[in-house]
Design an enzyme around this catalytic site. Structure first.
Site, short mmCIF file in Angstrom:
data_model
loop_
_atom_site.label_atom_id
_atom_site.label_comp_id
_atom_site.label_asym_id
_atom_site.label_seq_id
_atom_site.Cartn_x
_atom_site.Cartn_y
_atom_site.Cartn_z
N CYS A 177 -60.31 -15.32 5.08
CA CYS A 177 -60.06 -14.13 4.26
C CYS A 177 -61.18 -13.96 3.23
CB CYS A 177 -58.72 -14.26 3.56
SG CYS A 177 -58.43 -15.92 3.00
N GLU A 204 -50.83 -12.49 -0.18
CA GLU A 204 -52.29 -12.61 -0.22
C GLU A 204 -52.79 -11.95 1.05
OE1 GLU A 204 -53.91 -13.33 -2.78
OE2 GLU A 204 -52.22 -14.08 -3.93
P1 NAD Z 1 -51.59 -10.31 10.47
O1 NAD Z 1 -51.24 -9.42 9.34
O2 NAD Z 1 -51.83 -9.72 11.80
O3 NAD Z 1 -50.40 -11.37 10.69
C1 NAD Z 1 -49.92 -12.16 9.62
C2 NAD Z 1 -48.48 -12.51 9.90
O4 NAD Z 1 -47.71 -11.31 9.82
C3 NAD Z 1 -48.24 -13.09 11.29
O5 NAD Z 1 -47.25 -14.09 11.23
C4 NAD Z 1 -47.76 -11.88 12.06
O6 NAD Z 1 -46.96 -12.21 13.17
C5 NAD Z 1 -46.96 -11.17 11.00
N1 NAD Z 1 -46.77 -9.74 11.28
C6 NAD Z 1 -47.58 -8.92 11.98
N2 NAD Z 1 -47.04 -7.68 12.01
C7 NAD Z 1 -45.90 -7.74 11.31
C8 NAD Z 1 -44.90 -6.80 10.97
N3 NAD Z 1 -44.97 -5.53 11.37
N4 NAD Z 1 -43.84 -7.22 10.24
C9 NAD Z 1 -43.77 -8.49 9.82
N5 NAD Z 1 -44.68 -9.44 10.10
C10 NAD Z 1 -45.73 -9.06 10.84
O7 NAD Z 1 -52.80 -11.21 10.01
P2 NAD Z 1 -53.58 -12.34 10.81
O8 NAD Z 1 -54.41 -11.71 11.86
O9 NAD Z 1 -52.67 -13.46 11.20
O10 NAD Z 1 -54.51 -12.91 9.64
C11 NAD Z 1 -55.67 -12.23 9.23
C12 NAD Z 1 -55.42 -11.41 7.99
O11 NAD Z 1 -54.87 -12.22 6.97
C13 NAD Z 1 -56.70 -10.84 7.41
O12 NAD Z 1 -56.46 -9.54 6.96
C14 NAD Z 1 -57.02 -11.78 6.27
O13 NAD Z 1 -57.82 -11.22 5.26
C15 NAD Z 1 -55.65 -12.10 5.79
N6 NAD Z 1 -55.62 -13.36 5.07
C16 NAD Z 1 -55.62 -13.33 3.72
C17 NAD Z 1 -55.61 -14.50 2.99
C18 NAD Z 1 -55.63 -14.47 1.49
O14 NAD Z 1 -55.45 -15.52 0.87
N7 NAD Z 1 -55.86 -13.33 0.87
C19 NAD Z 1 -55.60 -15.73 3.66
C20 NAD Z 1 -55.59 -15.73 5.04
C21 NAD Z 1 -55.59 -14.55 5.75
#
Ligand code: NAD
Length: 541
Positions: A327, A293
């Protein structure tokens, strides 16, 4: 051993507490906040139930007071990640074969513990380290997490009840096996409940998990670990590692036993992980399940038959609650010219009333954005909008990171429907509004549908049922969660299963049976009571 077809308790949504002045819940959460704020937590990783402290630490600082340190967490070397994988695999034999009632009981107990003794602590950790006000913490860290645990138990048994027909003389059964291998859960900073649900949904279905929480959610992640332990989750079922996401993912995705990714976070990261899984596909023993998501550019579209005050209220709540870091947060709006002045007046009145500051002061509607990187990104878009000819900042637009990462709720008016802030996910308290000519309402729906790569949430406002029907049809692929005359945020487990399509995710709907199905691999069992002994079919005669 089962000796009965057991019904699980009927799931109902956890009531949201009010936290009004002098209520016991408000007194308790603020006292807990204070104690945690003034303490120093030391957060280990958790591998096979053991606390792993590497000494390689990072500080935890509240986004609204970033010079203040409330604790630290320990981060992994590659060997820790390898040990988390082998530990999970070692725990698999017992966990995957224990009866489902035992697994259900653990998560039902976790729900009860969270509704009671863990509530204030879970909320306070979320308020401190993720900068949520008490109401936003309550609906996420307490209520939604409780709902996930309870409803998922019910959905699991609904799935189990789905069985094939049996012709005379045979008995067909399907059993819902956990995946062969382990699941990798990666969670975002913005919802404590999602962080818990990503590993828990897979574990409930009998899977073993390596969970990598966001660095910015480590404090409440530790409370989740404590909660699971007290609820009786056996060692090794959910293993927690922190640290460099690239190293952790490289190590995990190279394992032949990797069998599923349960991800919530940004679109780019998910696509990169998908690509990496594709590149490694010949390594794996089984085709991994990929559930993600991801990002959004969620909309509010209004017709001139709509009520301007209701539109303004949806914008204020939908765009600025939790600083626009949901999100589902509204971040673009399309308003017809004839009602714009009225919408603007209501919006201005509301936004000017919003107070911003620490969550400890419960009169603050808005708190800080999560970290400096996010602050700088949002501020740069606001600065550009102040300069650009095709945009105008009409409300807010100030920011200050001297104490905390504070950005005023900001409204930008865009002259172009494809202006940068109409199409880019900023993940902050900024909404951009495009005014369309009333008679071009059908064209404006096309803009809503086609201007971004996302399709997470969206809302339409109209009193005219013909318009509601036409807009719903025109936008049928523009949002996985579609709201009529309501803001596009605030999905409740068991009522509005959540997820988006296009670049917003695989739309497996968190908090639903669809999601749980992804963590099972069905085995069909056909038993024939009297086996045939003559190979010849009648047509051969
Ligand atoms: P992010 O993508 O920066 O991080 C999410 C997770 O991924 C974290 O645990 C992070 O450490 C990890 N991560 C980051 N880079 C990575 C990589 N290269 N390889 C593997 N893992 C990695 O997102 P965020 O800032 O924590 O959250 C915000 C984002 O999440 C927004 O884009 C938001 O829309 C989305 N979001 C979506 C939903 C949904 O249900 N659609 C819900 C919540 C958040």
């Amino acid at each position: 051993m089962t000796r009965g077809f057991f019904n699980v308790p009927v799931a109902t949504n956890e009531p949201v507490k009010s936290y009004k002045a002098n209520s016991p819940e408000r007194n308790e959460v603020l006292a807990t906040y204070k104690a945690m704020y003034n303490g120093k937590v030391d957060i280990p990783m958790h591998i096979n139930g053991e606390e792993i402290k590497t000494g390689n630490i990072r500080n935890i600082t509240p986004p609204h007071d970033h010079k203040h340190i409330v604790g630290q967490y320990h981060i992994a070397e590659k060997t820790h990640v390898e040990s988390a994988i082998s530990t999970a695999l070692a725990a698999r034999a017992a966990w995957s074969s224990v009866s489902w009632m035992e697994r259900a009981s653990i998560f039902l107990k976790a729900a009860e513990l969270l509704a009671g003794p863990y509530r204030a602590k879970m909320n306070a950790a979320t308020m401190i380290a993720q900068s949520k006000n008490v109401f936003q913490a309550e609906i996420d860290a307490a209520c939604e997490m409780i709902d996930f645990f309870k409803f998922n138990v019910q959905y699991m048994t609904d799935i189990f009840k789905d069985q094939p027909a049996s012709a005379p003389g045979i008995w067909n059964r399907v059993e819902y096996r956990p995946l062969e291998g382990f699941v990798y859960a990666i969670s975002p900073f913005n919802f404590t409940s999602i962080a818990a649900n990503l590993p828990a949904a897979a574990a409930l279905m009998g899977n073993v998990v390596v969970w990598k929480p966001s660095d910015h959610q480590a404090y409440s992640a530790q409370v989740i670990v404590d909660l699971f332990k007290e609820a009786g989750l056996p060692d090794g079922v959910i293993n927690v590692v922190y640290g460099d996401p690239v190293m952790i993912s490289d190590t995990i995705l190279a394992s032949p036993d990797f069998s599923g990714l349960h991800f919530t976070g940004s679109t780019f990261v998910f696509k990169e992980l998908w690509k990496q899984i594709g590149n490694n596909i010949h390594t794996y023993k089984t085709y991994p399940r990929i559930v993600g998501e991801t990002g959004g550019k969620d909309f509010i579209w209004a017709h001139n038959s709509a009520n301007p005050l209701q539109i303004a209220t949806a914008i204020t709540r939908g765009a600025f609650e939790y600083q626009g870091q949901k999100c589902s947060a509204a971040s673009r709006a399309y308003i017809p010219a004839s009602i714009w002045n009225s919408v603007k007046e209501h919006l201005t009145n509301q936004v000017n009333e919003l107070k911003m500051g620490s969550p400890e002061d419960t009169s603050n509607f808005v708190n800080a954005v999560i970290h400096e990187g996010s602050f700088d990104k949002i501020a740069s878009y606001i600065d550009a909008a102040k300069k650009d000819n095709d945009a105008e900042v009409i409300l807010g637009g100030n920011y200050d990171k001297s104490v905390g990462y504070f950005i005023e709720p900001t409204v930008i008016l865009a002259k172009s429907p494809t202006y940068a802030t109409m199409t880019t996910e900023l993940f902050g308290p900024v909404i951009t509004i495009y005014i369309y000519e009333d008679e071009a309402w059908e064209d404006s729906l096309k803009l809503v549908d086609e201007s971004t790569e996302y399709a997470l949430t969206g809302a339409i406002f109209s009193k005219d049922r013909y318009i509601v029907e036409k807009a719903s049809k025109a936008l049928e692929n523009a949002a996985g969660n579609f709201y009529i005359n309501d803001k596009p945020t605030g999905a409740v487990v068991g009522q509005q299963p959540f997820g988006g399509a296009r670049a917003s995710g695989t739309n497996d709907k968190a908090g639903s049976a669809q999601n749980l199905l992804r963590w099972t691999s069905v085995r069909l069992i056909k038993e024939t009571f009297v086996s045939p002994e003559d190979y010849k079919y009648p047509f051969l005669g």
